[in-house]
Write a protein that holds these residues in place. Sequence first.
Motif, PDB file in Angstrom:
ATOM      1  N   SER A   1       0.850  -1.200   0.000  1.00 51.38           N
ATOM      2  CA  SER A   1       0.000   0.000   0.000  1.00 51.38           C
ATOM      3  C   SER A   1       0.878   1.238   0.000  1.00 51.38           C
TER       4      SER A   1
ATOM      5  N   THR B   1      -4.228   0.886  -8.753  1.00 44.88           N
ATOM      6  CA  THR B   1      -4.569  -0.153  -7.792  1.00 44.88           C
ATOM      7  C   THR B   1      -5.073  -1.401  -8.509  1.00 44.88           C
TER       8      THR B   1
ATOM      9  N   THR C   1      -1.951  -1.329  -3.822  1.00 45.49           N
ATOM     10  CA  THR C   1      -3.049  -0.442  -3.448  1.00 45.49           C
ATOM     11  C   THR C   1      -2.508   0.972  -3.311  1.00 45.49           C
TER      12      THR C   1
END
Length: 128
Positions: free
Chosen positions: A11, A91, A125
């Motif tokens: 992320s 993403t 992400t």
Amino acid sequence: QVQLVESGGGSVQAGGSLRLSCAASGRTFSNYAMGWFRQVPGNEREFVAAINWSGLTTYYKDSVKGRFTISRDNAKNTVYLQMNSLKSEDTAVYYCAAHSALRLTLLAEANPRTYEYWGQGTQVTVSS
């Protein structure tokens, strides 16, 4: 058989960077062109980038040109995807893939059906 294992996902905030790696084993790595694809649930798997066996020829999806760089190290049996200036639309689950065909067009390199072997994928992400 060629086994492919991706790593490096995670992320990150928009504007950040990640480097994905794909380690290959099983057969002579330099015999294969490599590609990166990505997939969002409910969508088809889409082409991101490809590199030929020597690393001298690369192809990119238009939306990642100038931000992503594909490279390979045949001595380490590894292909990389350096992703900079990441956006929320990047993403996805990212997959690496390998094929042994020669001298393909961009259209063929971007077609998932060209590829013989696939990794299990790594999640990227990007939060805005």
